[in-house]
Each structure stands twice: as C-alpha cells, then as structure tokens.
Scaffold this motif. Structure first.
Motif, PDB file in Angstrom:
ATOM      1  N   GLU A   6       0.835  -1.196   0.000  1.00 18.34           N
ATOM      2  CA  GLU A   6       0.000   0.000   0.000  1.00 18.34           C
ATOM      3  C   GLU A   6       0.879   1.258   0.000  1.00 18.34           C
ATOM      4  O   GLU A   6       1.988   1.257   0.526  1.00 18.34           O
ATOM      5  N   SER A   7       0.335   2.322  -0.568  1.00 14.62           N
ATOM      6  CA  SER A   7       0.998   3.622  -0.530  1.00 14.62           C
ATOM      7  C   SER A   7      -0.059   4.711  -0.633  1.00 14.62           C
ATOM      8  O   SER A   7      -1.224   4.431  -0.941  1.00 14.62           O
ATOM      9  N   GLY A   8       0.370   5.945  -0.364  1.00 14.82           N
ATOM     10  CA  GLY A   8      -0.539   7.079  -0.521  1.00 14.82           C
ATOM     11  C   GLY A   8      -1.090   7.636   0.772  1.00 14.82           C
ATOM     12  O   GLY A   8      -1.802   8.637   0.750  1.00 14.82           O
ATOM     13  N   GLY A   9      -0.775   6.987   1.889  1.00 17.49           N
ATOM     14  CA  GLY A   9      -1.245   7.525   3.161  1.00 17.49           C
ATOM     15  C   GLY A   9      -0.501   8.786   3.539  1.00 17.49           C
ATOM     16  O   GLY A   9       0.477   9.174   2.908  1.00 17.49           O
ATOM     17  N   SER A  21      -3.079   3.591  -2.946  1.00 12.65           N
ATOM     18  CA  SER A  21      -2.783   2.624  -3.995  1.00 12.65           C
ATOM     19  C   SER A  21      -2.382   1.291  -3.367  1.00 12.65           C
ATOM     20  O   SER A  21      -1.789   1.260  -2.290  1.00 12.65           O
ATOM     21  N   CYS A  22      -2.698   0.234  -4.068  1.00 17.70           N
ATOM     22  CA  CYS A  22      -2.313  -1.105  -3.645  1.00 17.70           C
ATOM     23  C   CYS A  22      -1.710  -1.793  -4.863  1.00 17.70           C
ATOM     24  O   CYS A  22      -2.428  -2.093  -5.822  1.00 17.70           O
ATOM     25  N   ALA A  23      -0.415  -2.004  -4.824  1.00 19.44           N
ATOM     26  CA  ALA A  23       0.288  -2.639  -5.926  1.00 19.44           C
ATOM     27  C   ALA A  23       0.570  -4.093  -5.586  1.00 19.44           C
ATOM     28  O   ALA A  23       1.053  -4.398  -4.496  1.00 19.44           O
ATOM     29  N   ALA A  24       0.283  -4.960  -6.534  1.00 14.84           N
ATOM     30  CA  ALA A  24       0.464  -6.390  -6.304  1.00 14.84           C
ATOM     31  C   ALA A  24       1.618  -6.936  -7.125  1.00 14.84           C
ATOM     32  O   ALA A  24       1.900  -6.449  -8.224  1.00 14.84           O
ATOM     33  N   SER A  25       2.245  -7.952  -6.588  1.00 16.39           N
ATOM     34  CA  SER A  25       3.290  -8.671  -7.308  1.00 16.39           C
ATOM     35  C   SER A  25       3.211 -10.134  -6.907  1.00 16.39           C
ATOM     36  O   SER A  25       2.548 -10.488  -5.920  1.00 16.39           O
ATOM     37  N   GLY A  26       3.864 -10.964  -7.672  1.00 17.05           N
ATOM     38  CA  GLY A  26       3.878 -12.388  -7.375  1.00 17.05           C
ATOM     39  C   GLY A  26       2.784 -13.170  -8.076  1.00 17.05           C
ATOM     40  O   GLY A  26       2.883 -14.388  -8.217  1.00 17.05           O
ATOM     41  N   ALA A  27       1.734 -12.496  -8.451  1.00 18.32           N
ATOM     42  CA  ALA A  27       0.633 -13.147  -9.163  1.00 18.32           C
ATOM     43  C   ALA A  27      -0.266 -12.063  -9.731  1.00 18.32           C
ATOM     44  O   ALA A  27      -0.291 -10.937  -9.221  1.00 18.32           O
ATOM     45  N   THR A  28      -0.997 -12.421 -10.759  1.00 17.84           N
ATOM     46  CA  THR A  28      -1.955 -11.471 -11.309  1.00 17.84           C
ATOM     47  C   THR A  28      -3.163 -11.361 -10.390  1.00 17.84           C
ATOM     48  O   THR A  28      -3.588 -12.345  -9.777  1.00 17.84           O
ATOM     49  N   LEU A  29      -3.695 -10.151 -10.322  1.00 20.23           N
ATOM     50  CA  LEU A  29      -4.872  -9.929  -9.486  1.00 20.23           C
ATOM     51  C   LEU A  29      -6.169 -10.314 -10.179  1.00 20.23           C
ATOM     52  O   LEU A  29      -7.251 -10.163  -9.613  1.00 20.23           O
ATOM     53  N   TYR A  95      -5.266  -1.108   5.121  1.00 22.93           N
ATOM     54  CA  TYR A  95      -4.672  -2.292   4.527  1.00 22.93           C
ATOM     55  C   TYR A  95      -5.442  -2.698   3.282  1.00 22.93           C
ATOM     56  O   TYR A  95      -6.675  -2.626   3.256  1.00 22.93           O
ATOM     57  N   CYS A  96      -4.730  -3.148   2.258  1.00 28.62           N
ATOM     58  CA  CYS A  96      -5.426  -3.786   1.153  1.00 28.62           C
ATOM     59  C   CYS A  96      -5.234  -5.295   1.293  1.00 28.62           C
ATOM     60  O   CYS A  96      -4.272  -5.759   1.909  1.00 28.62           O
ATOM     61  N   ALA A  97      -6.174  -6.021   0.727  1.00 33.31           N
ATOM     62  CA  ALA A  97      -6.181  -7.465   0.892  1.00 33.31           C
ATOM     63  C   ALA A  97      -6.761  -8.115  -0.347  1.00 33.31           C
ATOM     64  O   ALA A  97      -7.557  -7.503  -1.066  1.00 33.31           O
ATOM     65  N   ALA A  98      -6.369  -9.343  -0.568  1.00 33.57           N
ATOM     66  CA  ALA A  98      -6.815 -10.081  -1.751  1.00 33.57           C
ATOM     67  C   ALA A  98      -7.384 -11.424  -1.337  1.00 33.57           C
ATOM     68  O   ALA A  98      -6.907 -12.048  -0.382  1.00 33.57           O
ATOM     69  N   ASP A  99      -8.378 -11.867  -2.081  1.00 35.37           N
ATOM     70  CA  ASP A  99      -9.020 -13.132  -1.747  1.00 35.37           C
ATOM     71  C   ASP A  99      -9.636 -13.764  -2.972  1.00 35.37           C
ATOM     72  O   ASP A  99     -10.248 -13.080  -3.797  1.00 35.37           O
ATOM     73  N   ALA A 100      -9.485 -15.080  -3.097  1.00 34.62           N
ATOM     74  CA  ALA A 100     -10.067 -15.801  -4.227  1.00 34.62           C
ATOM     75  C   ALA A 100     -11.096 -16.831  -3.779  1.00 34.62           C
ATOM     76  O   ALA A 100     -11.523 -17.663  -4.588  1.00 34.62           O
ATOM     77  N   SER A 101     -11.515 -16.774  -2.525  1.00 34.67           N
ATOM     78  CA  SER A 101     -12.414 -17.805  -1.988  1.00 34.67           C
ATOM     79  C   SER A 101     -13.791 -17.798  -2.637  1.00 34.67           C
ATOM     80  O   SER A 101     -14.471 -18.823  -2.621  1.00 34.67           O
ATOM     81  N   TYR A 102     -14.214 -16.668  -3.155  1.00 38.43           N
ATOM     82  CA  TYR A 102     -15.545 -16.540  -3.735  1.00 38.43           C
ATOM     83  C   TYR A 102     -15.457 -16.363  -5.248  1.00 38.43           C
ATOM     84  O   TYR A 102     -16.271 -15.651  -5.841  1.00 38.43           O
ATOM     85  N   LYS A 120       1.044  -4.564   4.392  1.00 37.27           N
ATOM     86  CA  LYS A 120       1.495  -4.123   5.702  1.00 37.27           C
ATOM     87  C   LYS A 120       0.826  -2.830   6.152  1.00 37.27           C
ATOM     88  O   LYS A 120       0.988  -2.419   7.306  1.00 37.27           O
ATOM     89  N   GLY A 121       0.098  -2.200   5.253  1.00 37.71           N
ATOM     90  CA  GLY A 121      -0.683  -1.044   5.642  1.00 37.71           C
ATOM     91  C   GLY A 121      -0.017   0.287   5.379  1.00 37.71           C
ATOM     92  O   GLY A 121       1.205   0.381   5.237  1.00 37.71           O
ATOM     93  N   THR A 122      -0.847   1.321   5.302  1.00 30.54           N
ATOM     94  CA  THR A 122      -0.379   2.693   5.168  1.00 30.54           C
ATOM     95  C   THR A 122      -1.211   3.553   6.113  1.00 30.54           C
ATOM     96  O   THR A 122      -2.426   3.398   6.205  1.00 30.54           O
ATOM     97  N   LEU A 123      -0.536   4.463   6.817  1.00 24.61           N
ATOM     98  CA  LEU A 123      -1.201   5.257   7.848  1.00 24.61           C
ATOM     99  C   LEU A 123      -1.876   6.481   7.249  1.00 24.61           C
ATOM    100  O   LEU A 123      -1.250   7.240   6.505  1.00 24.61           O
TER     101      LEU A 123
END
Length: 128
Positions: A6-9, A21-29, A95-102, A120-123
């Motif tokens: 996360e960034s922009g706080g 903003s929430c930037a992802a890496s390691g896998a496509t969102l 915090y931003c978070a990702a989930d594929a359960s649904y 890890k969050g942004t204040l």
C-alpha cells in the motif's frame, strides 16, 4: 503467493482527500477480489470497501458510501481507494487485501474477514 504494497497515506486536514494505492506482485490480481480495511488504535478492524475481479462490482461500508471510490486496473495489477471529504474518525492504518475464496467476488461481509493475503498497511491521519 501474492505480495501487496500500500501507498498514498499521510496527513490530511478534515474535508481533504487522499488516494491510496495497492500494488500487487507475485501473481496477477485477475482472479482476486480486492478489499480495503482499516484499523485505528484501540478499535476493531473495519472493512471499508471491496471490488470484485469478475465484473468490478463494488461494496462499501456505510461510513464510506458516497465519499470513497474503489477502482482497479488488472493490467497494472493495481487497486486504488479514492477517499474524499475525510473526517477525523477515518484516521487509521489502511490495509489492502486479496481473496479468491468466492471465485473473484467480494466476501459477504467485509468486517473481520480472513483475507487470503494482506499488505502491511499505510497510515492515514485526518487532523487539523
């Protein structure tokens, strides 16, 4: 494995705006619903918003409706949270978070949901 950053706080006056903003890496969102939640000192975690991966369906907490907008660009692997008309009670770590359960849809409840991955969050501090 999805890594989220996360960034922009920052510090903003009441009534001001911030864009997280929430930037992802390691896998496509592409296959993940992405959510934002926040936690203020001494308070329980609060779900703020979510956007699905399938059709971009969005969900907002009552405290965010009409003032916050969530958006995503899967090609850029990035999600944003535009926050307008901020109030002091919005002060928290976001915090931003990702989930594929649904299958890419947002979970039925944003509060206290156990997301697959989280950053890890942004204040964000709203104060004059």
């Amino acid at each position: 494995q999805v890594q989220l950053v996360e960034s922009g706080g920052g510090l903003v006056q009441p009534g001001g705006s911030l864009r997280l903003s929430c930037a992802a890496s390691g896998a496509t969102l592409h296959y993940y619903a992405i959510g934002w939640f926040r936690q203020a000192p001494g308070k329980e975690r609060e779900g703020v918003s979510c956007i699905s991966s399938s059709d971009g369906t969005t969900a907002y907490a009552d405290s965010a409706k009409g003032r916050f907008t969530i958006s995503r660009d899967n090609a850029k692997n990035t999600v944003w949270l535009q926050m307008n008309s901020l109030k002091p009670e919005a002060t928290a770590v976001y915090y931003c978070a990702a989930d594929a359960s649904y299958a890419g849809d947002c979970p039925p409840s944003l509060d206290s949901y156990a997301w697959d991955y989280r950053g890890k969050g942004t204040l964000v501090t709203v104060s004059s």
